[in-house]
Design an enzyme around this catalytic site. Sequence first.
Site, mmCIF file in Angstrom:
data_model
loop_
_atom_site.group_PDB
_atom_site.id
_atom_site.type_symbol
_atom_site.label_atom_id
_atom_site.label_comp_id
_atom_site.label_asym_id
_atom_site.label_seq_id
_atom_site.Cartn_x
_atom_site.Cartn_y
_atom_site.Cartn_z
ATOM 1 N N ILE A 60 -33.751 72.219 -21.968
ATOM 2 C CA ILE A 60 -32.861 71.182 -22.476
ATOM 3 C C ILE A 60 -31.546 71.892 -22.769
ATOM 4 C CG2 ILE A 60 -33.839 71.460 -24.810
ATOM 5 C CD1 ILE A 60 -32.945 68.596 -25.414
ATOM 6 N N SER A 61 -30.454 71.361 -22.262
ATOM 7 C CA SER A 61 -29.155 72.000 -22.436
ATOM 8 C C SER A 61 -28.756 72.031 -23.908
ATOM 9 C CB SER A 61 -28.085 71.252 -21.639
ATOM 10 O OG SER A 61 -28.302 71.370 -20.255
ATOM 11 N N HIS A 66 -24.406 68.707 -23.316
ATOM 12 C CA HIS A 66 -24.687 67.278 -23.242
ATOM 13 C C HIS A 66 -23.421 66.483 -23.570
ATOM 14 C CE1 HIS A 66 -29.268 67.901 -23.925
ATOM 15 N NE2 HIS A 66 -28.996 67.741 -22.650
ATOM 16 N N SER A 90 -36.173 66.593 -20.457
ATOM 17 C CA SER A 90 -36.671 66.109 -21.746
ATOM 18 C C SER A 90 -36.445 64.615 -21.931
ATOM 19 C CB SER A 90 -35.976 66.858 -22.885
ATOM 20 O OG SER A 90 -34.619 66.466 -22.974
ATOM 21 N N ASP A 152 -37.995 64.326 -5.598
ATOM 22 C CA ASP A 152 -37.052 65.394 -5.280
ATOM 23 C C ASP A 152 -35.641 64.911 -5.603
ATOM 24 O OD1 ASP A 152 -35.438 67.348 -4.192
ATOM 25 O OD2 ASP A 152 -36.565 67.525 -2.327
ATOM 26 N N GLY A 153 -35.115 65.358 -6.726
ATOM 27 C CA GLY A 153 -33.816 64.888 -7.182
ATOM 28 C C GLY A 153 -32.685 65.191 -6.222
ATOM 29 N N THR A 227 -34.896 71.880 -7.477
ATOM 30 C CA THR A 227 -35.971 72.285 -6.563
ATOM 31 C C THR A 227 -36.723 71.072 -6.082
ATOM 32 O OG1 THR A 227 -37.507 72.576 -8.433
ATOM 33 C CG2 THR A 227 -36.278 74.515 -7.707
#
Length: 228
Positions: A60-61, A66, A90, A152-153, A227
């Site tokens: 989570i950044s 964010h 998340s 797959d984003g 990925t």
Amino acid sequence: MSWSIVTDTNEDLVNQLQDCHAVENEIVAKAMKETDRKFYCKLKNPYVDQPDSIGEDAIISAPHMHAYALENLVEVIKPFSKILDVGCGSGYLTSCFARIIETKAQEKNVPPSGRVYGIDNSAELVKLSIENIKKDEPHFFTEGRIKIVQGDGRKGLMECAPFDVIYCGAASKEIPTELIRQLNIGGRLLCPVGEKGNVQKMEQYDRLNYKDVARKVLTNVMFVSLTD
């Protein structure tokens, strides 16, 4: 850039981000204050400006990242916007996007008809994000504001395109052509580009018309890679 912010409440975390000018838009501040980081972060104290591992080689950044994403996207979000959160992890930004749609709708005195789609390649992270969002604000699912899917984003979510906003929470190794293709006219894509371990750039793509897309390099960043 990051700040040495450590505090005891989510509201004060966002207040300090405002003091540092990481958050300047009041709609962004409202969304981040209403999206309590404790539901999305595994740190003992979630109200610190640092990233955290959430498993499956994902993080989570940090809150300032964010904020950076939301500050760059809030102007193009409308009450009817269709948003794609790639590498939703998340579920934190997914919730923030849904809250911004609701706030924009309140400002216009119209129903919030927009929808946020989160996509992640990990079944475990899809499950995690759904659990986190339900703990935070279950009506996002019961009212159909948010949908989380596994996939797959890098390929986006063509069956739901075009999108008014696309955000990538992980880096594309090259220009994200497939995601750009799924942008609506007037839409914006924010995506880190570059190999992990090398210099990565946060890039902004704005679709001007059916043919033309404006590309803008914003800043250096460090993200894990998208990925399959």
